[in-house]
Write a protein that holds these residues in place. Sequence first.
Motif, PDB file in Angstrom:
ATOM      1  N   HIS A 120      40.843  51.590  37.380  1.00  0.00           N
ATOM      2  CA  HIS A 120      40.008  50.614  36.680  1.00  0.00           C
ATOM      3  C   HIS A 120      39.233  49.785  37.695  1.00  0.00           C
ATOM      4  N   ASN A 121      38.042  49.345  37.297  1.00  0.00           N
ATOM      5  CA  ASN A 121      37.239  48.498  38.178  1.00  0.00           C
ATOM      6  C   ASN A 121      38.033  47.265  38.574  1.00  0.00           C
ATOM      7  N   CYS A 122      38.119  47.043  39.858  1.00  0.00           N
ATOM      8  CA  CYS A 122      38.969  45.976  40.372  1.00  0.00           C
ATOM      9  C   CYS A 122      38.430  44.580  40.066  1.00  0.00           C
ATOM     10  N   GLU A 123      37.089  44.419  40.048  1.00  0.00           N
ATOM     11  CA  GLU A 123      36.518  43.070  39.901  1.00  0.00           C
ATOM     12  C   GLU A 123      36.084  42.763  38.473  1.00  0.00           C
ATOM     13  N   THR A 124      35.743  43.799  37.700  1.00  0.00           N
ATOM     14  CA  THR A 124      35.150  43.595  36.382  1.00  0.00           C
ATOM     15  C   THR A 124      36.043  42.726  35.498  1.00  0.00           C
ATOM     16  N   GLY A 125      35.426  41.731  34.871  1.00  0.00           N
ATOM     17  CA  GLY A 125      36.169  40.825  34.013  1.00  0.00           C
ATOM     18  C   GLY A 125      36.701  39.600  34.726  1.00  0.00           C
ATOM     19  N   GLY A 126      36.485  39.516  36.033  1.00  0.00           N
ATOM     20  CA  GLY A 126      36.943  38.344  36.773  1.00  0.00           C
ATOM     21  C   GLY A 126      36.151  37.098  36.406  1.00  0.00           C
ATOM     22  N   GLU A 127      36.704  35.963  36.738  1.00  0.00           N
ATOM     23  CA  GLU A 127      36.062  34.677  36.438  1.00  0.00           C
ATOM     24  C   GLU A 127      35.554  34.061  37.737  1.00  0.00           C
ATOM     25  N   ASN A 128      34.230  33.946  37.834  1.00  0.00           N
ATOM     26  CA  ASN A 128      33.590  33.457  39.050  1.00  0.00           C
ATOM     27  C   ASN A 128      32.909  32.123  38.750  1.00  0.00           C
ATOM     28  N   PRO A 129      33.436  31.004  39.262  1.00  0.00           N
ATOM     29  CA  PRO A 129      32.801  29.708  38.988  1.00  0.00           C
ATOM     30  C   PRO A 129      31.501  29.540  39.766  1.00  0.00           C
ATOM     31  N   GLN A 130      30.414  29.305  39.058  1.00  0.00           N
ATOM     32  CA  GLN A 130      29.107  29.091  39.683  1.00  0.00           C
ATOM     33  C   GLN A 130      28.338  28.029  38.898  1.00  0.00           C
ATOM     34  N   CYS A 131      27.799  27.069  39.620  1.00  0.00           N
ATOM     35  CA  CYS A 131      26.943  26.041  39.018  1.00  0.00           C
ATOM     36  C   CYS A 131      27.625  25.345  37.843  1.00  0.00           C
ATOM     37  N   GLY A 132      28.918  25.108  37.978  1.00  0.00           N
ATOM     38  CA  GLY A 132      29.652  24.420  36.928  1.00  0.00           C
ATOM     39  C   GLY A 132      29.958  25.277  35.720  1.00  0.00           C
ATOM     40  N   LYS A 133      29.720  26.579  35.819  1.00  0.00           N
ATOM     41  CA  LYS A 133      29.977  27.498  34.715  1.00  0.00           C
ATOM     42  C   LYS A 133      30.996  28.546  35.162  1.00  0.00           C
ATOM     43  N   MET A 155      31.372  32.235  35.177  1.00  0.00           N
ATOM     44  CA  MET A 155      30.639  33.484  34.994  1.00  0.00           C
ATOM     45  C   MET A 155      31.633  34.647  35.016  1.00  0.00           C
ATOM     46  N   ILE A 156      31.510  35.533  34.040  1.00  0.00           N
ATOM     47  CA  ILE A 156      32.386  36.701  33.964  1.00  0.00           C
ATOM     48  C   ILE A 156      31.776  37.825  34.788  1.00  0.00           C
ATOM     49  N   VAL A 157      32.551  38.352  35.733  1.00  0.00           N
ATOM     50  CA  VAL A 157      32.055  39.399  36.631  1.00  0.00           C
ATOM     51  C   VAL A 157      31.848  40.685  35.845  1.00  0.00           C
ATOM     52  N   GLN A 158      30.652  41.246  35.959  1.00  0.00           N
ATOM     53  CA  GLN A 158      30.305  42.475  35.253  1.00  0.00           C
ATOM     54  C   GLN A 158      30.047  43.598  36.241  1.00  0.00           C
ATOM     55  N   ASP A 159      30.397  44.801  35.837  1.00  0.00           N
ATOM     56  CA  ASP A 159      30.179  45.999  36.637  1.00  0.00           C
ATOM     57  C   ASP A 159      30.764  45.797  38.036  1.00  0.00           C
ATOM     58  N   TYR A 160      30.163  46.411  39.052  1.00  0.00           N
ATOM     59  CA  TYR A 160      30.719  46.325  40.397  1.00  0.00           C
ATOM     60  C   TYR A 160      30.297  45.015  41.065  1.00  0.00           C
ATOM     61  N   SER A 161      31.167  44.513  41.910  1.00  0.00           N
ATOM     62  CA  SER A 161      30.848  43.305  42.659  1.00  0.00           C
ATOM     63  C   SER A 161      31.450  43.406  44.053  1.00  0.00           C
ATOM     64  N   LEU A 162      30.670  43.048  45.041  1.00  0.00           N
ATOM     65  CA  LEU A 162      31.202  42.855  46.393  1.00  0.00           C
ATOM     66  C   LEU A 162      31.228  41.368  46.730  1.00  0.00           C
ATOM     67  N   SER A 163      30.418  40.575  46.022  1.00  0.00           N
ATOM     68  CA  SER A 163      30.324  39.152  46.337  1.00  0.00           C
ATOM     69  C   SER A 163      31.542  38.373  45.849  1.00  0.00           C
ATOM     70  N   TRP A 164      32.185  38.854  44.790  1.00  0.00           N
ATOM     71  CA  TRP A 164      33.403  38.199  44.277  1.00  0.00           C
ATOM     72  C   TRP A 164      34.592  39.070  44.646  1.00  0.00           C
ATOM     73  N   PRO A 165      35.606  38.523  45.339  1.00  0.00           N
ATOM     74  CA  PRO A 165      36.661  39.378  45.893  1.00  0.00           C
ATOM     75  C   PRO A 165      37.515  40.094  44.856  1.00  0.00           C
ATOM     76  N   GLY A 166      37.951  39.361  43.812  1.00  0.00           N
ATOM     77  CA  GLY A 166      38.891  39.970  42.907  1.00  0.00           C
ATOM     78  C   GLY A 166      40.259  40.118  43.579  1.00  0.00           C
TER      79      GLY A 166
END
Length: 851
Positions: free
Chosen positions: A373-386, A388-399
């Motif tokens: 399963h995608n390791c990062e997808t569905g993660g919660e990434n706080p940005q600008c006081g919100k 943000m739910i991580v979608q598809d592939y991400s390298l910027s959010w570690p997971g």
Amino acid sequence: MNRELFQAYDAIPWPPRGELKFVDEIREYAELPFTPHKKLHLVNPELCPETALFSLKRHFILDETGIPLHLVRRNRLAPEEFSLAVTDKIISLAAADDSGFRYGICELEERLADGEFTGTVRLKPWVKHRISRCFFAPNTRPPHKLDELTDDVDYYPEAYLDRIMHERLNGVWLTIYLNDMPCSAFPERGKDAEARLGKLKRVAERCAKYGIKCYIYMAEPRNFSGRWKSNTPEEMAAHPELSSSDDAGNTYFCTSTAEGKRYIAETVGYLFSKVPELGGIINIMSLESAHPCAERKLYPHIGACRCPRCSKFTAPQLYSEIARVFSRAMKHYNPEAEFFGWFYSGFHMPGEPENDVRLAIAEAWPEECTLLHNCETGGENPQCGKTMIVQDYSLSWPGPSGYWRDMAARAPKIGAKMQTGCSHEDATVPYLPVPGILFERYHGLHQAENCAAVMQCWYFGSVPSIMNRAAGRLSCDPMPESEPAFLEELARPDWGEHAAQVARAWELFSRSYRNFPETIAFKWFGPLHASIAFPWYAYPADLPIAPSYTQAFPKNSGDRIGECVGYGLNFAEVRQLFKSMDELWQQGLAILRPCADSALRKKELGVAEAIGIQFASTRRFFEFYHLRDDMIFNRRDNLKAMTALAEAELKDTLALAELCRNDSRLGYHSEVESYSFFPAKLAARAELLEDVLADLAHYDADSPEIRRYRGDDAEPVRLCKADEWRTLGDLSYQITADGKELVFAFKNPGENTLLEVEPGRLCQVIAIPFSAQKHSHNADFIPGLRCEHDRDTVKFAFDRAAFAGFRVSERMYWRFNISTPRAELAPRHPWPGRLQHGTSNSGDLLFLAVE
């Protein structure tokens, strides 16, 4: 605007595959950061694998007068594990198998690369399967339909395999379709299977010399749509026992009949009977061309399963049985082969029904198979006081994400699908030097004691690099405890005495990249991939953004910046995030530049410089159009600031062209199978920017383009009175507004009624297909949009405050259109379909006077 320049720019062809200069470079062994001078005496060469011995000879002078190197076979060590002891008088390397000796020698080479080392190192891989891909192999999909197993190109030269062996990779994946294998149900198939599998076997045998196994990627079983490599409607008619369909006419492959299971078993069995050396299969279990009947059990809220056989079972039962059929077929020929069932989920939102279904599948998953399963997808990434739910592939959010952890807690064996070198965020550079993000990610994966595999890339993200090396080291126990110490150790083989400074630069790069705007639109349509090649428009053009992952419509991007943002973050928030990305990356570059004192180090600096240009260009892209809209609607004089941005963009365009000439990897997108930017295109783009500067020097604030864009001469649609309903054919509709909401209401809408709304100029068009009973589920994920169904009335209410961040002024009109299969408020001229955006053409929208 010089239209001839734009037409010439659109006419620039994609470079042919024969111009991939880096392919020739990858056939050469990696340049060493030092001149071999240390002498070693290999006491017992009979224990040294051939490929490790060749590498040893490249890094050292083998001579009987050198330091003795003893290889010791120690069977109590685990597979691939090694123990290395180095003194100034003797070196001892113990391992239980050839892979252990290979990795131990790689470790020795790196430890002695920058001078002296004494001490002991014992490493044991805790990630059993570490799988990547040849980054320049074709992807076998339309439009090019190139197949690495049917051409005469060598995608796995010895030098390339040597590189990925040094990165501690032990697997590569290649694509095969079951449609190309012979079977009893379709005897006409598989005519060229022998030749295809003959090349595969030769690749597998060569890879094995480096301790690397070949894994087959597929998305099976496929439906009967007749699309590329799928089964056909005619075959469905001939074999009703293999198929089913739903209420919408979509077809599926039935895996509950003996015939359906036989099809999988025969095709997979044939494949492994010819190439039993294969390491296993990585199969996407649902969507992405895989369409078993079980799919309707995974997404029952979208449409019920109508298969008279599969409808009797649950999703966990169906998918577990599919996995067993695959696994049994290949293990018959290779008991050590592993089946990876990949539940790819490009879009994941909390609370969706399929999330619980997948967790139930994990609990029922067969013990002999690995759930991927995608390791990062569905993660919660706080940005600008919100959040943000991580979608598809991400390298910027570690997971890894909390959802991946939940799956790991339920499955007998879990694998992580992730991106190592680059991702959908920026796939036009070979890699991003952000190993600190991998440090955090792998520590998270390590906490799941049953994580058995990492699929390190999609078509992109696999170029040999410092990121692959970081992943290889982090796949071994003991895990590095200190991130700064890990980064410095990672830098030392290539950067030597500069390792501490380089580690600091990488730390700043990681901090920079974590600010990537977490929206799926910024990945699939993100300007970061190719903003440096986007035409700029001093006058509004209202043209769409090109997808990053394909050569489909449009060829070049326009100025509709909202199409790569969506509605999770507003324009000001995106500008703020890119300001942080740009500034932090430049700080890292300032540290890295003085360290680049060799050809090898200059090349790596060039990659970081190119990424810095991409960040700065994307930041300017958003700032330029913000200033343009502010000038148009608020009548501010922003010409000086816009000119400065265009001048800086011109300078960076030419600078990147020079970097591309020095490094042919830059600009290449592996999924596109071509370049998104290249020197000739960048030179032409510089001419376009000169034209923009000329337009700004003689700017006409009352030009026809601006008046049309602003709606000065339009007859805007007025709001309805409280009891007023208007008609469009058989449809009754009402548009009202108060201080809080803009509301579109409909009575008795039929199937395929369509509402299209643009809250502000250049925003993504919100397209909502609906009927009296339902509406597009995508609308439910747009912040500030409320959808209601009440008997025969449907309402879509837009929170005006929520959309204010997408409008530079209240003077800006909202725009919209309403259409049914039989009538249109304004004639539609659909653009070719694009993911997320459908066919909406912003030129079709009407101005709406909300105030």
